[in-house]
Design a protein around this motif. Structure first.
Motif, PDB file in Angstrom:
ATOM      1  N   THR A 171     -32.782 -18.898  -4.125  1.00 28.33           N
ATOM      2  CA  THR A 171     -32.413 -17.652  -5.188  1.00 28.33           C
ATOM      3  C   THR A 171     -31.342 -16.705  -4.650  1.00 28.33           C
ATOM      4  O   THR A 171     -31.221 -16.653  -3.475  1.00 28.33           O
ATOM      5  CB  THR A 171     -33.900 -16.916  -5.430  1.00 28.33           C
ATOM      6  N   ARG A 172     -30.984 -15.935  -5.474  1.00 29.23           N
ATOM      7  CA  ARG A 172     -29.945 -14.930  -4.910  1.00 29.23           C
ATOM      8  C   ARG A 172     -30.555 -13.928  -3.851  1.00 29.23           C
ATOM      9  O   ARG A 172     -29.749 -13.594  -2.873  1.00 29.23           O
ATOM     10  CB  ARG A 172     -29.383 -13.887  -6.320  1.00 29.23           C
ATOM     11  N   THR A 173     -31.740 -13.560  -4.087  1.00 32.19           N
ATOM     12  CA  THR A 173     -32.671 -12.546  -3.186  1.00 32.19           C
ATOM     13  C   THR A 173     -32.689 -13.352  -1.948  1.00 32.19           C
ATOM     14  O   THR A 173     -32.541 -12.693  -0.775  1.00 32.19           O
ATOM     15  CB  THR A 173     -33.734 -12.331  -3.861  1.00 32.19           C
ATOM     16  N   GLU A 192     -22.582 -14.436  -5.802  1.00 29.69           N
ATOM     17  CA  GLU A 192     -21.596 -15.273  -6.809  1.00 29.69           C
ATOM     18  C   GLU A 192     -20.024 -15.566  -6.266  1.00 29.69           C
ATOM     19  O   GLU A 192     -19.789 -16.430  -6.610  1.00 29.69           O
ATOM     20  CB  GLU A 192     -22.018 -14.320  -8.169  1.00 29.69           C
ATOM     21  N   THR A 213     -25.424 -24.818  -9.524  1.00 29.26           N
ATOM     22  CA  THR A 213     -26.168 -23.599 -10.142  1.00 29.26           C
ATOM     23  C   THR A 213     -27.372 -23.745 -10.808  1.00 29.26           C
ATOM     24  O   THR A 213     -27.223 -24.613 -11.902  1.00 29.26           O
ATOM     25  CB  THR A 213     -25.030 -22.728 -10.859  1.00 29.26           C
ATOM     26  N   THR A 217     -31.987 -19.170 -11.933  1.00 21.95           N
ATOM     27  CA  THR A 217     -32.998 -19.562 -10.654  1.00 21.95           C
ATOM     28  C   THR A 217     -32.497 -19.103  -9.387  1.00 21.95           C
ATOM     29  O   THR A 217     -32.644 -18.286  -8.600  1.00 21.95           O
ATOM     30  CB  THR A 217     -33.713 -20.764 -10.781  1.00 21.95           C
ATOM     31  N   GLY A 218     -31.114 -19.882  -9.057  1.00 20.12           N
ATOM     32  CA  GLY A 218     -30.461 -20.054  -7.896  1.00 20.12           C
ATOM     33  C   GLY A 218     -29.247 -20.887  -7.661  1.00 20.12           C
ATOM     34  O   GLY A 218     -28.558 -21.414  -8.609  1.00 20.12           O
ATOM     35  N   TYR A 219     -29.233 -21.389  -6.423  1.00 25.01           N
ATOM     36  CA  TYR A 219     -28.188 -22.519  -6.290  1.00 25.01           C
ATOM     37  C   TYR A 219     -29.013 -23.562  -5.190  1.00 25.01           C
ATOM     38  O   TYR A 219     -30.012 -23.309  -4.462  1.00 25.01           O
ATOM     39  CB  TYR A 219     -27.073 -21.911  -5.232  1.00 25.01           C
ATOM     40  N   SER A 220     -28.422 -24.732  -5.385  1.00 22.27           N
ATOM     41  CA  SER A 220     -28.957 -25.782  -4.532  1.00 22.27           C
ATOM     42  C   SER A 220     -27.631 -26.570  -4.221  1.00 22.27           C
ATOM     43  O   SER A 220     -26.692 -26.837  -4.880  1.00 22.27           O
ATOM     44  CB  SER A 220     -30.091 -26.457  -5.405  1.00 22.27           C
TER      45      SER A 220
END
Length: 225
Positions: A171-173, A192, A213, A217-220
């Motif tokens: 996640t971004r967090t 981002e 993206t 949710t986030g990134y993978s």
């Protein structure tokens, strides 16, 4: 037992090498910090004996850099510095033991044997790979399909974080905490922006996208199915 000796004083090195080799051990010798870091990161040793004062890169810096790659090889520092603060500094840098010069070989051998008997911990990789994308943690280089990719420090750390978690959604967090050490939301688009820059370097010049993206949710990062 396989030992790496990092020592620039030839007389001291000869003394240590002779003692261990006479007892049937394999003992490699490196005289400067830069070569020692390369050797220690590429080869597996039972114990590393490192002098604190070395040309090029001092012993503390060598072991700190080695630990940052995930190498868990036990390390004993040799030094002519006997202060408590200096011993603590060596241990905090990633050392496991400390021996002040001059010393008896019998004591060094006993300490090395004790370190070698510790349970062996799994060594982390120093080169991360996802599909045809590679990240060399020692040389701090990235490449894809054999083509070198120039990354800024934060881009490198971001890519390293994603590749260490291949297939997982971050996640971004999570990225703010692991890459920027933010434990709060700075209300900026720093994640981002860096993801966009990273994608332009590792994906856009190539046919198969690896950085994904995950909406809301986030990134993978992962290889194609």
């Amino acid at each position: 037992m396989r030992i790496l000796l990092i020592e620039d004083d030839q007389k001291t090195a000869d003394y240590i090498l002779r003692g261990f080799r006479e007892n049937g051990n394999v003992c490699d010798h490196i005289e400067n910090g830069h070569d020692a870091l390369f050797q220690a990161s590429r080869e597996n040793y039972d114990v590393i004996i490192a002098d604190r004062m070395l040309p090029g890169l001092d012993g503390l810096s060598v072991i700190k850099a080695l630990r940052s790659t995930g190498k868990k090889t036990p390390v004993i520092f040799l030094t002519s510095i006997s202060g408590v603060d200096d011993r603590v500094e060596g241990l905090e840098a990633g050392g496991d033991d400390y021996l002040v010069k001059p010393f008896a070989f019998s004591e060094l051998a006993a300490r090395v044997s004790a370190l070698a008997r510790r349970p062996v911990m799994q060594q982390e990789k120093t080169v991360l790979k996802v599909h045809d994308l590679e990240l060399d943690l020692i040389r701090r280089r990235a490449s894809r399909a054999g083509k070198e990719i120039e990354l800024q420090p934060k881009e490198f750390l971001l890519l390293e974080t994603l590749m260490r978690n291949e297939g997982r959604v971050l996640t971004r967090t999570m990225l703010l905490e692991r890459v920027w050490d933010y434990h709060f939301d700075p209300q900026t688009s720093v994640v981002e922006t860096h993801i966009s820059r990273l994608r332009a370097k590792i994906d856009k010049p190539f046919e198969v996208p690896l950085l994904h993206t995950i909406r809301s949710t986030g990134y993978s990062i992962h290889a194609p199915d």
